[in-house]
Scaffold this motif. Structure first.
Motif, PDB file in Angstrom:
ATOM      1  N   VAL A   1      -0.108   1.000  -9.385  1.00 41.96           N
ATOM      2  CA  VAL A   1      -0.865   1.621  -8.297  1.00 41.96           C
ATOM      3  C   VAL A   1      -2.344   1.513  -8.657  1.00 41.96           C
ATOM      4  N   ARG A   2      -3.142   1.021  -7.690  1.00 40.07           N
ATOM      5  CA  ARG A   2      -4.562   0.776  -7.944  1.00 40.07           C
ATOM      6  C   ARG A   2      -5.404   1.435  -6.853  1.00 40.07           C
ATOM      7  N   ARG A   3      -6.616   1.822  -7.246  1.00 40.44           N
ATOM      8  CA  ARG A   3      -7.600   2.336  -6.295  1.00 40.44           C
ATOM      9  C   ARG A   3      -8.917   1.647  -6.592  1.00 40.44           C
ATOM     10  N   GLU A   4      -9.487   1.057  -5.550  1.00 33.60           N
ATOM     11  CA  GLU A   4     -10.740   0.309  -5.692  1.00 33.60           C
ATOM     12  C   GLU A   4     -10.650  -0.731  -6.806  1.00 33.60           C
ATOM     13  N   GLY A   5      -9.481  -1.358  -6.910  1.00 32.86           N
ATOM     14  CA  GLY A   5      -9.263  -2.430  -7.870  1.00 32.86           C
ATOM     15  C   GLY A   5      -8.928  -1.983  -9.279  1.00 32.86           C
ATOM     16  N   GLN A   6      -8.959  -0.676  -9.540  1.00 32.67           N
ATOM     17  CA  GLN A   6      -8.694  -0.162 -10.879  1.00 32.67           C
ATOM     18  C   GLN A   6      -7.312   0.493 -10.940  1.00 32.67           C
ATOM     19  N   PRO A   7      -6.538   0.231 -11.989  1.00 33.26           N
ATOM     20  CA  PRO A   7      -5.224   0.865 -12.101  1.00 33.26           C
ATOM     21  C   PRO A   7      -5.348   2.379 -12.300  1.00 33.26           C
ATOM     22  N   ILE A   8      -4.524   3.136 -11.557  1.00 34.19           N
ATOM     23  CA  ILE A   8      -4.508   4.594 -11.716  1.00 34.19           C
ATOM     24  C   ILE A   8      -3.138   5.106 -12.144  1.00 34.19           C
TER      25      ILE A   8
ATOM     26  N   THR B   1       0.906  -3.213  -6.573  1.00 34.13           N
ATOM     27  CA  THR B   1       1.058  -4.627  -6.881  1.00 34.13           C
ATOM     28  C   THR B   1       1.977  -4.801  -8.080  1.00 34.13           C
ATOM     29  N   GLY B   2       2.592  -5.943  -8.157  1.00 36.41           N
ATOM     30  CA  GLY B   2       3.450  -6.272  -9.286  1.00 36.41           C
ATOM     31  C   GLY B   2       4.097  -7.616  -9.062  1.00 36.41           C
ATOM     32  N   PRO B   3       4.728  -8.150 -10.093  1.00 36.69           N
ATOM     33  CA  PRO B   3       5.409  -9.433  -9.927  1.00 36.69           C
ATOM     34  C   PRO B   3       6.630  -9.272  -9.041  1.00 36.69           C
ATOM     35  N   ARG B   4       6.855 -10.261  -8.206  1.00 40.29           N
ATOM     36  CA  ARG B   4       8.060 -10.261  -7.376  1.00 40.29           C
ATOM     37  C   ARG B   4       9.242 -10.465  -8.328  1.00 40.29           C
ATOM     38  N   PRO B   5      10.213  -9.574  -8.294  1.00 41.50           N
ATOM     39  CA  PRO B   5      11.337  -9.690  -9.237  1.00 41.50           C
ATOM     40  C   PRO B   5      12.071 -11.015  -9.084  1.00 41.50           C
TER      41      PRO B   5
ATOM     42  N   THR C   1       3.661   8.091 -11.625  1.00 44.15           N
ATOM     43  CA  THR C   1       3.077   8.698 -12.816  1.00 44.15           C
ATOM     44  C   THR C   1       1.707   8.061 -13.011  1.00 44.15           C
ATOM     45  N   GLY C   2       0.724   8.905 -13.336  1.00 50.99           N
ATOM     46  CA  GLY C   2      -0.608   8.362 -13.532  1.00 50.99           C
ATOM     47  C   GLY C   2      -1.609   9.417 -13.919  1.00 50.99           C
ATOM     48  N   ALA C   3      -2.820   8.954 -14.188  1.00 46.35           N
ATOM     49  CA  ALA C   3      -3.892   9.825 -14.654  1.00 46.35           C
ATOM     50  C   ALA C   3      -4.454  10.698 -13.532  1.00 46.35           C
ATOM     51  N   SER C   4      -4.474  10.193 -12.316  1.00 46.61           N
ATOM     52  CA  SER C   4      -4.955  10.980 -11.182  1.00 46.61           C
ATOM     53  C   SER C   4      -3.958  10.829 -10.039  1.00 46.61           C
ATOM     54  N   PRO C   5      -3.915  11.778  -9.114  1.00 49.74           N
ATOM     55  CA  PRO C   5      -2.935  11.701  -8.026  1.00 49.74           C
ATOM     56  C   PRO C   5      -3.149  10.468  -7.139  1.00 49.74           C
ATOM     57  N   ALA C   6      -2.054   9.921  -6.668  1.00 49.12           N
ATOM     58  CA  ALA C   6      -2.127   8.801  -5.724  1.00 49.12           C
ATOM     59  C   ALA C   6      -2.496   9.330  -4.349  1.00 49.12           C
ATOM     60  N   LYS C   7      -3.076   8.439  -3.520  1.00 46.30           N
ATOM     61  CA  LYS C   7      -3.473   8.787  -2.160  1.00 46.30           C
ATOM     62  C   LYS C   7      -2.980   7.695  -1.208  1.00 46.30           C
ATOM     63  N   PRO C   8      -2.728   8.064   0.052  1.00 47.21           N
ATOM     64  CA  PRO C   8      -2.440   7.013   1.030  1.00 47.21           C
ATOM     65  C   PRO C   8      -3.603   6.018   1.056  1.00 47.21           C
TER      66      PRO C   8
ATOM     67  N   ALA D   1       0.830  -1.199   0.000  1.00 45.40           N
ATOM     68  CA  ALA D   1       0.000   0.000   0.000  1.00 45.40           C
ATOM     69  C   ALA D   1       0.864   1.249   0.000  1.00 45.40           C
ATOM     70  N   VAL D   2       0.258   2.324  -0.492  1.00 52.02           N
ATOM     71  CA  VAL D   2       0.860   3.656  -0.412  1.00 52.02           C
ATOM     72  C   VAL D   2       0.640   4.141   1.016  1.00 52.02           C
ATOM     73  N   THR D   3       1.711   4.553   1.687  1.00 54.91           N
ATOM     74  CA  THR D   3       1.578   5.025   3.064  1.00 54.91           C
ATOM     75  C   THR D   3       1.661   6.540   3.175  1.00 54.91           C
TER      76      THR D   3
END
Length: 116
Positions: free
Chosen positions: A68-75, A105-109, A93-100, A41-43
């Motif tokens: 970065v996702r909000r309510e299950g949707q990528p932002i 999520t992503g693949p573990r390298p 970088t994204g279409a709308s600002p991120a929030k705490p 999560a974004v803290t």
């Protein structure tokens, strides 16, 4: 008969190579599907800089790209720039600002083994 045997052997070698190639590609794809995912999560947010609750102990490293996702949707996406044991920081970088509270999520390298 000798020419027929040579043609058969060449054909067989070609089929074996093709089968090996397809098997290798399938194995690689399955490895991608079975790779554990990073979920966090974004803290904190400071302009386009995000703090995340994932760090080196989670397998995060500088340069990783996480969705970065909000309510299950990528932002948007965050590229990790700094990693500590239990948290990391990155540029968003994204279409709308991120929030705490937004999720990341992503693949573990994949890790390469250390050199002896």
């Amino acid at each position: 008969r000798t020419a027929a045997n040579v043609a058969f052997a060449r054909g067989r070698a070609s089929v074996d190579q093709s089968v090996d190639q397809v098997a290798g590609q399938l194995n690689s794809q399955l490895g991608q599907l079975n790779r554990p995912r990073l979920d966090g999560a974004v803290t904190d947010v400071n302009a386009a800089i995000l703090s995340l609750n994932l760090g080196a102990k989670s397998g995060v490293r500088a340069g990783d790209r996480l969705e970065v996702r909000r309510e299950g949707q990528p932002i948007g996406q965050v590229v990790v720039t700094k990693v500590e044991d239990s948290f990391s920081v990155g540029r968003f970088t994204g279409a709308s600002p991120a929030k705490p509270g937004d999720t990341v999520t992503g693949p573990r390298p994949a890790r390469t083994p250390p050199r002896p």
